[in-house]
Design an enzyme around this catalytic site. Sequence first.
Site, PDB file in Angstrom:
ATOM      1  N   GLU A  33      22.504  21.291  24.462  1.00  0.00           N
ATOM      2  CA  GLU A  33      23.537  21.749  23.685  1.00  0.00           C
ATOM      3  C   GLU A  33      23.641  21.452  22.671  1.00  0.00           C
ATOM      4  OE1 GLU A  33      25.310  22.680  26.816  1.00  0.00           O
ATOM      5  OE2 GLU A  33      25.149  20.711  27.238  1.00  0.00           O
ATOM      6  N   SER A  67      40.621  43.234  38.310  1.00  0.00           N
ATOM      7  CA  SER A  67      39.927  41.561  38.706  1.00  0.00           C
ATOM      8  C   SER A  67      40.795  41.534  39.705  1.00  0.00           C
ATOM      9  CB  SER A  67      40.602  41.305  37.311  1.00  0.00           C
ATOM     10  OG  SER A  67      40.248  39.882  37.417  1.00  0.00           O
ATOM     11  N   LEU A 124      32.062  26.330  32.986  1.00  0.00           N
ATOM     12  CA  LEU A 124      30.778  26.757  33.850  1.00  0.00           C
ATOM     13  C   LEU A 124      30.255  28.644  33.427  1.00  0.00           C
ATOM     14  CD1 LEU A 124      31.887  25.080  37.069  1.00  0.00           C
ATOM     15  CD2 LEU A 124      29.933  24.147  35.231  1.00  0.00           C
ATOM     16  N   SER A 126      31.810  31.484  33.064  1.00  0.00           N
ATOM     17  CA  SER A 126      32.400  32.848  33.814  1.00  0.00           C
ATOM     18  C   SER A 126      31.986  33.608  33.816  1.00  0.00           C
ATOM     19  CB  SER A 126      33.825  32.354  34.360  1.00  0.00           C
ATOM     20  OG  SER A 126      34.960  32.270  32.996  1.00  0.00           O
ATOM     21  N   SER A 127      31.791  34.061  31.966  1.00  0.00           N
ATOM     22  CA  SER A 127      31.878  34.828  30.620  1.00  0.00           C
ATOM     23  C   SER A 127      30.703  35.317  30.863  1.00  0.00           C
ATOM     24  CB  SER A 127      32.237  34.744  29.421  1.00  0.00           C
ATOM     25  OG  SER A 127      31.346  33.413  28.881  1.00  0.00           O
ATOM     26  N   ASP A 171      23.695  31.263  28.411  1.00  0.00           N
ATOM     27  CA  ASP A 171      24.658  31.140  29.798  1.00  0.00           C
ATOM     28  C   ASP A 171      23.998  33.251  30.561  1.00  0.00           C
ATOM     29  OD1 ASP A 171      25.541  29.448  28.580  1.00  0.00           O
ATOM     30  OD2 ASP A 171      27.176  30.217  28.555  1.00  0.00           O
TER      31      ASP A 171
END
Length: 387
Positions: A33, A67, A124, A126-127, A171
């Site tokens: 991290e 969306s 988590l 989403s981006s 990510d």
Amino acid sequence: MLDVSGIRSMHLKHFGDDPRVFLAPGRVNLIGEHTDYSGGFVMPAAINFGTLAAVSRRRDGRTEIWSENVGERAAFAPEEMPGKRDGRWWDYPLGVAWALREAGVEIPPYSLTLQGDVPLGAGLSSSASIEVATAVALLSLSGAEMPREQVAKLCQRAENVYVGASCGIMDQFIACNGKEDHALLLDCRSFEFRLAPIPRDAGLVIANTMVKHSIAGGEYGIRRREVEEGTAILQRHRPGIRMLRDATPEDLENWGAEMPDPVLRRCRHVITENLRTVAAADALEAGNLRKLGDLMAAAHVSYRDDFEASCEEADVMVEAAQRLRGLIGARLTGGGFGGCTVNLVEQRHAEEFADGLAEQYRARTGIQPEIYRCHASAGAHAVEEPG
Ligand code: ADP
Ligand code: MG
């Protein structure tokens, strides 16, 4: 729940065209991290939550994006295309289109429908999942081929420059390159990676604390500056340290005393976290889950005490997990100050573990958590209509 035939009919209803559909996953970071932006190691897995992007070409020159999550359409005539961020959700897909065009990809006018089941803003990613889903959809429309590594970098650029959110490469990289039943050890400097199998009898239980403290955004920037400050001090003594990832615990012993207190602890977290992350991949490859669990526990303590990026709720969730049968390892995952914990759990106990965790967390905080039982999943890909 992701619904491929649902998004097809939604796209048809909104835009009148039959789309091609793509999926990009969210991710959970098992360990590593705040190591990505200093060139270090991370070990995420893509998860079975993601974003679907349905795309078709338009003939009227307009760009329209729906969306399903927001229930809103963003529609632009060519002369109305925003050149920069609006501070709204469509910054993510438009930022990706911008980054692709900057890289020389010719994107025709398009209709895009987005639907995701990654909880938004819960750590988590989403981006990254909306970015990468958009990128592969638009690339397919334009007919351009692009290596996955470059797709990840362009999506990161969209988020950093267009959306204006600072983030490392983890990510987007895992959303591109995840593999079913595997975690991915990534060297964030060289982009070399190694896939390590997660045994079938080990389950991923992700526990959403349902809190995200408002300091998170600001503290992220502060941590990055602290890491840079510490790196600069070490570099004066050992120029071979190009990024903090090159530094060792011995460097910190030799020169750490020159750092102000929080800076020393921030650097200690990053330096030890890199060692733990590589050791965790070795442990996973060797099938030594007990070792992996110990490393995750140590990573949480370091994140909490040295990096000071945890919060009370996340600590409660991790402590509660430690008292439940079946736990292999638990820690706060993601950027910090709330969001989710990741629990590696013996599959045969996963159900009672999830129930017990929710119960204990609710009893101690008064908050009803969401618990997601996940498995490591594939990176971005086209999806065929079932049947
Ligand atoms: P995280 O990546 O941890 O989920 P971020 O704050 O980085 O949190 O990204 C969340 C943002 O991404 C949302 O607030 C929204 O603007 C955007 N987003 C993600 N998925 C969608 C979606 N399906 N539709 C619209 N916007 C989305
Ligand atoms: Mg994000």
